[in-house]
Design a protein around this motif. Sequence first.
Motif, short mmCIF file in Angstrom:
data_model
loop_
_atom_site.label_atom_id
_atom_site.label_comp_id
_atom_site.label_asym_id
_atom_site.label_seq_id
_atom_site.Cartn_x
_atom_site.Cartn_y
_atom_site.Cartn_z
N MET A 74 1.56 1.71 -7.81
CA MET A 74 0.45 1.93 -6.90
C MET A 74 -0.13 3.33 -7.14
O MET A 74 0.60 4.29 -7.25
N ASN A 75 -1.44 3.42 -7.23
CA ASN A 75 -2.11 4.70 -7.48
C ASN A 75 -2.05 5.60 -6.25
O ASN A 75 -2.13 5.12 -5.13
N THR A 76 -1.94 6.89 -6.49
CA THR A 76 -1.97 7.87 -5.40
C THR A 76 -3.25 8.67 -5.51
O THR A 76 -3.64 9.11 -6.59
N LEU A 77 -3.92 8.84 -4.39
CA LEU A 77 -5.17 9.59 -4.32
C LEU A 77 -4.98 10.74 -3.34
O LEU A 77 -4.54 10.53 -2.22
N LYS A 78 -5.31 11.96 -3.78
CA LYS A 78 -5.21 13.11 -2.89
C LYS A 78 -6.54 13.31 -2.16
O LYS A 78 -7.60 13.16 -2.75
N ALA A 79 -6.43 13.63 -0.88
CA ALA A 79 -7.63 13.89 -0.07
C ALA A 79 -7.31 15.00 0.92
O ALA A 79 -6.15 15.36 1.11
N GLU A 80 -8.37 15.52 1.54
CA GLU A 80 -8.19 16.55 2.57
C GLU A 80 -8.94 16.10 3.82
O GLU A 80 -9.99 15.48 3.72
N LYS A 81 -8.38 16.47 4.99
CA LYS A 81 -9.12 16.22 6.23
C LYS A 81 -10.37 17.08 6.18
O LYS A 81 -10.35 18.18 5.63
N PHE A 94 -11.14 3.71 4.05
CA PHE A 94 -9.79 3.17 3.89
C PHE A 94 -9.25 2.66 5.22
O PHE A 94 -9.54 3.24 6.26
N GLN A 95 -8.44 1.61 5.14
CA GLN A 95 -7.73 1.13 6.32
C GLN A 95 -6.25 1.43 6.14
O GLN A 95 -5.65 1.02 5.14
N MET A 115 -0.02 7.97 3.07
CA MET A 115 -0.37 6.79 3.85
C MET A 115 -0.65 5.63 2.90
O MET A 115 -1.33 5.79 1.90
N ASP A 116 -0.11 4.47 3.25
CA ASP A 116 -0.37 3.24 2.52
C ASP A 116 -1.70 2.70 3.05
O ASP A 116 -1.81 2.37 4.24
N VAL A 117 -2.72 2.64 2.19
CA VAL A 117 -4.05 2.24 2.66
C VAL A 117 -4.67 1.15 1.77
O VAL A 117 -4.23 0.92 0.65
N LEU A 118 -5.70 0.54 2.31
CA LEU A 118 -6.46 -0.50 1.63
C LEU A 118 -7.89 0.04 1.48
O LEU A 118 -8.43 0.60 2.44
N ILE A 119 -8.49 -0.09 0.29
CA ILE A 119 -9.89 0.32 0.13
C ILE A 119 -10.75 -0.74 0.82
O ILE A 119 -10.75 -1.90 0.41
N LYS A 120 -11.44 -0.34 1.88
CA LYS A 120 -12.25 -1.30 2.65
C LYS A 120 -13.70 -1.32 2.20
O LYS A 120 -14.34 -2.35 2.22
N LYS A 148 -10.68 -1.51 -6.90
CA LYS A 148 -11.92 -1.97 -6.28
C LYS A 148 -11.69 -2.14 -4.78
O LYS A 148 -10.61 -1.91 -4.28
N LYS A 149 -12.73 -2.61 -4.11
CA LYS A 149 -12.61 -2.95 -2.69
C LYS A 149 -11.48 -3.98 -2.58
O LYS A 149 -11.42 -4.93 -3.35
N GLY A 150 -10.56 -3.77 -1.65
CA GLY A 150 -9.43 -4.69 -1.50
C GLY A 150 -8.17 -4.21 -2.19
O GLY A 150 -7.12 -4.80 -2.05
N SER A 151 -8.25 -3.10 -2.94
CA SER A 151 -7.08 -2.56 -3.63
C SER A 151 -6.23 -1.75 -2.66
O SER A 151 -6.74 -1.08 -1.77
N GLN A 152 -4.93 -1.82 -2.88
CA GLN A 152 -3.98 -1.05 -2.07
C GLN A 152 -3.64 0.22 -2.84
O GLN A 152 -3.29 0.17 -4.00
N VAL A 153 -3.77 1.37 -2.18
CA VAL A 153 -3.47 2.66 -2.81
C VAL A 153 -2.67 3.53 -1.84
O VAL A 153 -2.64 3.28 -0.65
N MET A 154 -2.04 4.55 -2.39
CA MET A 154 -1.33 5.54 -1.58
C MET A 154 -2.28 6.73 -1.43
O MET A 154 -2.73 7.30 -2.42
N LEU A 155 -2.60 7.06 -0.20
CA LEU A 155 -3.51 8.17 0.09
C LEU A 155 -2.69 9.33 0.62
O LEU A 155 -1.95 9.18 1.58
N GLU A 156 -2.82 10.47 -0.04
CA GLU A 156 -2.09 11.66 0.39
C GLU A 156 -3.09 12.63 1.02
O GLU A 156 -3.94 13.19 0.34
#
Length: 194
Positions: free
Chosen positions: A1-8, A89-90, A68-73, A54-62
């Motif tokens: 599963m891909n991990t994507l880094k993000a910031e608040k 993301f959901q 967080m385990d998320v879904l691209i909505k 793509k939309k519907g993919s499950q990724v790990m969002l950091e």
Amino acid sequence: MNTLKAEKRTMDVKAKKLRREGYVTGNVFGREMKESMPIKIAKQDAERLIKTNKKGSQVMLEVDGQSMDVLIKEIDYNPMKKQIDEIDFQALVSGEKVHSVAEVELINHEKVSTGVLQLLLEEIAYKAVPAALVEKVQIDVGDMHVGDSIRVKDLPIASDKDIDLQTDPETIVVTVSPVRNQDVEETETAEAAE
């Protein structure tokens, strides 16, 4: 599963300004979150993610060190600027069913020598728990001939007990139609001769 880094991100800086600074904006929402969390993602990270997901993919969002385990909505792509503006993301909850979509991918389409292969449905909507999520439904169309069609109910996703289809099982996904150009050309030639 891909991990994507993000910031608040704080809402005092407008999304347009962030995009000019090289960020993609987004939101994370979920049943166990009190409110949605606005985020910003480095543009090159977002583009790298979208190449394989793509939309519907499950990724790990950091986000700020928290995974967080998320879904691209939703992916909001700006075709004029050829850039991603926003990704939503959901947040997934283990054991809770979520709405998602599986992308339809045709394989061996070059083997269809008679007729015109038509993909009529690009994604299949369904509900499933995070462990049962499906990103792609591959359909081998190599043995299809004129008049053949495949419906949603014919696919493995339809018989998976962990998946609740939201798309009508009778919907045609792919079909092979006769080639019509020959008839049109012959009719035009005959009319021109008269």
